[in-house]
Design an enzyme around this catalytic site. Sequence first.
Site, PDB file in Angstrom:
ATOM      1  N   HIS A 101       1.608   4.304  -2.966  1.00  0.00           N
ATOM      2  CA  HIS A 101       1.589   5.763  -2.816  1.00  0.00           C
ATOM      3  C   HIS A 101       2.772   6.391  -3.563  1.00  0.00           C
ATOM      4  CE1 HIS A 101      -1.756   6.696  -0.242  1.00  0.00           C
ATOM      5  NE2 HIS A 101      -1.372   5.882   0.726  1.00  0.00           N
ATOM      6  N   HIS A 107       0.837  -1.205   0.000  1.00  0.00           N
ATOM      7  CA  HIS A 107       0.000   0.000   0.000  1.00  0.00           C
ATOM      8  C   HIS A 107       0.875   1.260   0.000  1.00  0.00           C
ATOM      9  CE1 HIS A 107      -3.444   2.534   1.504  1.00  0.00           C
ATOM     10  NE2 HIS A 107      -2.443   3.196   2.053  1.00  0.00           N
ATOM     11  N   GLU A 108       1.918   1.276   0.823  1.00  0.00           N
ATOM     12  CA  GLU A 108       2.793   2.451   0.896  1.00  0.00           C
ATOM     13  C   GLU A 108       3.626   2.610  -0.379  1.00  0.00           C
ATOM     14  OE1 GLU A 108       2.294   4.551   3.114  1.00  0.00           O
ATOM     15  OE2 GLU A 108       1.064   3.300   4.430  1.00  0.00           O
ATOM     16  N   GLU A 153      -6.420   6.931  -0.915  1.00  0.00           N
ATOM     17  CA  GLU A 153      -6.253   5.716  -0.120  1.00  0.00           C
ATOM     18  C   GLU A 153      -6.886   4.511  -0.811  1.00  0.00           C
ATOM     19  OE1 GLU A 153      -4.444   5.053   2.640  1.00  0.00           O
ATOM     20  OE2 GLU A 153      -3.691   7.075   2.269  1.00  0.00           O
TER      21      GLU A 153
END
Length: 296
Positions: free
Chosen positions: A153, A149-150, A224
């Site tokens: 980003h 997930h990071e 997100e």
Amino acid sequence: MKRIVMFILTNLLVMLTIGIILSVFGVRSYINESGGIDFNALLIFSAIVGFTGAFISLAISRWMAKMMMNVQVLDPSKNLSSHERELVDMVHGIARAAGMTHMPEVGTYQSQEVNAFATGPSKKRSLVAVSTGLLEEMDRDAVEAIIGHEIAHIVNGDMVTMTLLQGVVNTFVVFLSRIAAWAASRFVKDELAPIVHIIAIIVFQIVFSILGSLVVFAYSRHREFHADRGGAMLTSKEKMIHALQTLQGYKDRAIVEKNQTSVASLKISGQKKAVSWFSTHPDLEERIRVLRESNL
């Protein structure tokens, strides 16, 4: 949450510093000879100051994160513990799978909260930091999904896009705060007007910055969902859902135990509507639902 809040806080401090310096040195080119406002000059002035603040914040974002969170960077060329080596290898492995050619720095910071964040001015100069609480609370699959997930980003360029958005918000903040400060200074004696003008700029800039942050928070919540999807693509849909469910379980347990610090650190669930406007993350149940219904 850490990534966004640190960026906004740094941006606000930079903006205030620039504004105070310019005001103290009398840089008020947007006020014409008759004492009125040249709106075209003010808009140009606002854009220069606004985007300067945003890009300075982006440039120092990685350094600020390390300093404010006391992040301990794990150098892969040095002797690391088995757990540290596993974390570095995991981050770098997912980064390579995402097509990154420059590996992000990997760090940990001491905190009981379950959290992780990615920051940095570019894909070549990024940082992924994980709390010790997350490593203790989550199993390997969940940690892997959170890191995915990071990394998403970073790959999606969310920090750069947010910087451009923040620059636009800053422009309006500077523009409106100067107009409001100019109006306030018209209600006092001439000898007090410069002092009132400077103080009013600081006050209005803080107020308008807080209001402007609602736009940035809304963008963060929107991104997100994309990062969840990216994390699912880099690891698996099942792992990403498992990670979000683990966070949900942690949040529920923290509420039962009345651990308000842990609940506050998430900033992602169970808020009233007005409070949720200041959240950087959507509700966890909504994120799980969206991911389950995706066609991954």
